[in-house]
Scaffold this motif. Structure first.
Motif, mmCIF file in Angstrom:
data_model
loop_
_atom_site.group_PDB
_atom_site.id
_atom_site.type_symbol
_atom_site.label_atom_id
_atom_site.label_comp_id
_atom_site.label_asym_id
_atom_site.label_seq_id
_atom_site.Cartn_x
_atom_site.Cartn_y
_atom_site.Cartn_z
ATOM 1 N N GLN A 78 80.056 0.226 62.527
ATOM 2 C CA GLN A 78 79.530 0.214 61.160
ATOM 3 C C GLN A 78 78.195 -0.505 61.102
ATOM 4 O OE1 GLN A 78 82.700 -1.515 58.868
ATOM 5 N NE2 GLN A 78 83.987 0.320 59.011
ATOM 6 N N GLY A 79 78.023 -1.504 61.979
ATOM 7 C CA GLY A 79 76.745 -2.198 62.111
ATOM 8 C C GLY A 79 76.313 -3.008 60.904
ATOM 9 N N SER A 80 77.201 -3.390 60.045
ATOM 10 C CA SER A 80 76.852 -4.151 58.851
ATOM 11 C C SER A 80 76.747 -5.640 59.187
ATOM 12 C CB SER A 80 77.907 -3.931 57.771
ATOM 13 O OG SER A 80 77.666 -4.778 56.676
ATOM 14 N N ILE A 81 75.696 -6.273 58.696
ATOM 15 C CA ILE A 81 75.507 -7.706 58.912
ATOM 16 C C ILE A 81 76.564 -8.497 58.147
ATOM 17 C CG2 ILE A 81 73.921 -9.639 58.518
ATOM 18 C CD1 ILE A 81 71.629 -7.703 59.018
ATOM 19 N N ASP A 82 77.049 -7.936 57.050
ATOM 20 C CA ASP A 82 78.068 -8.609 56.239
ATOM 21 C C ASP A 82 79.360 -8.830 57.021
ATOM 22 O OD1 ASP A 82 76.275 -8.481 54.136
ATOM 23 O OD2 ASP A 82 77.119 -6.618 53.344
ATOM 24 N N GLU A 83 79.575 -8.056 58.036
ATOM 25 C CA GLU A 83 80.825 -8.134 58.789
ATOM 26 C C GLU A 83 80.707 -8.954 60.064
ATOM 27 O OE1 GLU A 83 81.347 -3.978 59.041
ATOM 28 O OE2 GLU A 83 82.338 -3.827 57.116
ATOM 29 N N GLU A 84 79.594 -9.626 60.282
ATOM 30 C CA GLU A 84 79.394 -10.429 61.493
ATOM 31 C C GLU A 84 80.441 -11.534 61.623
ATOM 32 O OE1 GLU A 84 77.285 -10.298 64.175
ATOM 33 O OE2 GLU A 84 76.649 -8.343 63.420
#
Length: 147
Positions: A78-84
């Protein structure tokens, strides 16, 4: 007294387990596959009831590890920064689970490394006597030695 032929002796091996145990009821599809993979990697009769208890814990942990790996791949895709933060937390949990799986595999002696002789045993093996107990002959004392 008649001698007994070697062919008349029946050799019954003393082994802890009973062949290759099938997966117990209650395991899901992933756990059953892991059970079969581990059992197939071990020699016949390796798993006694205590070993099967360890194997049951192992397959549960390995299934958890596989599910966490799949979720990690999904989050990274997904590559979302929110999910780091979620990725980092899941990766830490996966690491703990993977170490548990490796430990349990070693306890079952299912890994090549767990079947190897430790380096520290090398010198001890070299110091072992070369004569076997059944090769030692009783010493016959001469009459002169008894006086």
């Amino acid at each position: 007294m008649a001698r007994t032929s070697v062919a008349s002796f029946q050799v019954t091996p003393i082994v802890p387990g009973h062949g290759r145990p099938t997966p117990p009821r209650g395991l899901d599809a992933i756990e059953k596959r892991i059970w079969r993979d581990v059992v197939d990697a071990l020699p016949d009769h390796r798993l006694d009831p205590a070993g099967q208890l360890i194997l049951r814990r192992l397959v549960a942990q390995a299934a958890i590890a596989e599910r966490r790996e799949a979720r990690l791949r999904q989050l990274r895709a997904q590559g979302s920064i929110d999910e780091e933060e979620q990725i980092d937390a899941l990766a830490a949990l996966h690491s703990v689970t993977a170490k548990t799986v490796a430990y349990l595999l070693t306890q079952l002696r299912a890994t090549p490394r767990s079947r190897m002789v430790a380096r520290t045993a090398g010198p001890l093996v070299e110091q072992a006597p070369t004569t076997r107990p059944w090769d030692i002959k009783a010493r016959v004392q001469s009459p002169a030695a008894t006086h």
